[in-house]
Design an enzyme around this catalytic site. Structure first.
Site, mmCIF file in Angstrom:
data_model
loop_
_atom_site.group_PDB
_atom_site.id
_atom_site.type_symbol
_atom_site.label_atom_id
_atom_site.label_comp_id
_atom_site.label_asym_id
_atom_site.label_seq_id
_atom_site.Cartn_x
_atom_site.Cartn_y
_atom_site.Cartn_z
ATOM 1 N N TYR A 277 34.769 32.977 -23.488
ATOM 2 C CA TYR A 277 35.375 31.777 -24.063
ATOM 3 C C TYR A 277 36.901 31.891 -24.176
ATOM 4 C CZ TYR A 277 36.132 28.013 -27.494
ATOM 5 O OH TYR A 277 36.585 26.909 -28.164
ATOM 6 N N LYS B 145 39.623 29.462 -22.192
ATOM 7 C CA LYS B 145 40.558 28.623 -22.938
ATOM 8 C C LYS B 145 42.008 28.986 -22.628
ATOM 9 C CE LYS B 145 37.935 25.730 -25.131
ATOM 10 N NZ LYS B 145 37.978 24.297 -24.709
#
Length: 265
Positions: free
Chosen positions: A159, A163
């Site tokens: 993640y 991002k």
């Protein structure tokens, strides 16, 4: 006149959390809103809520990791409304497997990167094409990242990397399209009361109510403002980035996190 009177705004991930809050806020400010998400029922519910408040909205289902669906989403938006003025590329999902990198599988990588980074790129690709083809040319894109993307975060799998990629893609696009009338910025979100946060807490605690409550308190203590944000506060930042009030702002990463990252930047 309201801030987005007669503007056409596309919100991906609009069925819940920050996306839902943004869709409602854009509509309140006069926008014709296209709500998009993978889940039909919650997305249609957001549209009904907007219409009940006197706004204009429609739902188009889309999995942003699928280019054919993204192309269809943008095409149908333009066919319905004649143009695309703003897009809030907010679709996302926490990986199904949290834990250290050596415990991850290739499927975990693909699922996380496909939604968060590939999905943002595909949306920008087709949104930019639409914005360059319309008259008058131009528009605004806002992509949702996370404070996790400002640096590595142990235990969150891929993640943070995805991002971080969103921030880099945004800066690249901002440089490429600034002179063509398209502004591109990033909303870098901290912890907000959303179903995504609920899911992450449940994963980390195994769904134990007591442990979940304790973890939430830990999160609050980690935030200088001492609380988890409301989704409407993130939505307000997205609206500002899409508005004329930010007309000289592009390539910017707007951090909205209650001060969490202030010691690191």
């Amino acid at each position: 006149m309201r801030m987005f009177e007669n503007k056409v705004v596309l919100v991906t991930g609009g069925s819940s959390g920050i996306g839902r809050a943004a869709a409602l806020a854009f509509a309140q400010e006069g926008a014709r809103v296209v709500v998009s998400a993978r889940r039909v029922d919650p997305g249609e519910e957001v549209v009904r809520e907007i219409r009940a408040r006197g706004g204009e909205a429609r739902f188009i289902r889309c999995d942003v990791s699928d280019e054919s669906q993204v192309e269809a989403l943008v095409r149908q938006t333009v066919e319905a409304h004649g143009r695309l003025d703003c897009a809030f590329n907010n679709a996302g999902a926490m990986g199904r497997h949290l834990g250290p990198l050596h415990s991850q599988e290739l499927t975990d990588f693909d699922e996380t990167v496909n939604v968060h980074m590939r999905g943002v790129w595909l949306c920008m690709k087709h949104e930019v094409r639409a914005m360059l083809a319309q008259s008058p040319r131009g528009g605004v894109l806002v992509n949702t990242s996370s404070v996790a993307g400002l640096g590595g975060v142990g235990g969150q799998g891929f993640y943070p990397a995805a991002k971080a990629g969103v921030i880099a893609l945004t800066k690249t696009a901002a440089q490429e399209y600034a002179r063509l009338g398209i502004r591109v910025n990033t909303l870098v979100a901290g912890s907000f009361e959303t179903p995504m946060l609920d899911g992450a807490v449940d994963q980390l605690t195994g769904g134990d109510a007591g442990a979940s409550a304790a973890l939430r308190e830990q999160i609050k203590q980690f935030i200088p403002m001492g609380r988890i944000g409301d989704a409407s506060e993130a939505a307000a930042a997205a609206l500002w980035l899409c508005s004329e009030a930010s007309s000289f702002v592009t390539g910017h990463s707007m951090i909205v996190d209650g001060g969490v990252s202030s010691l690191l930047r």
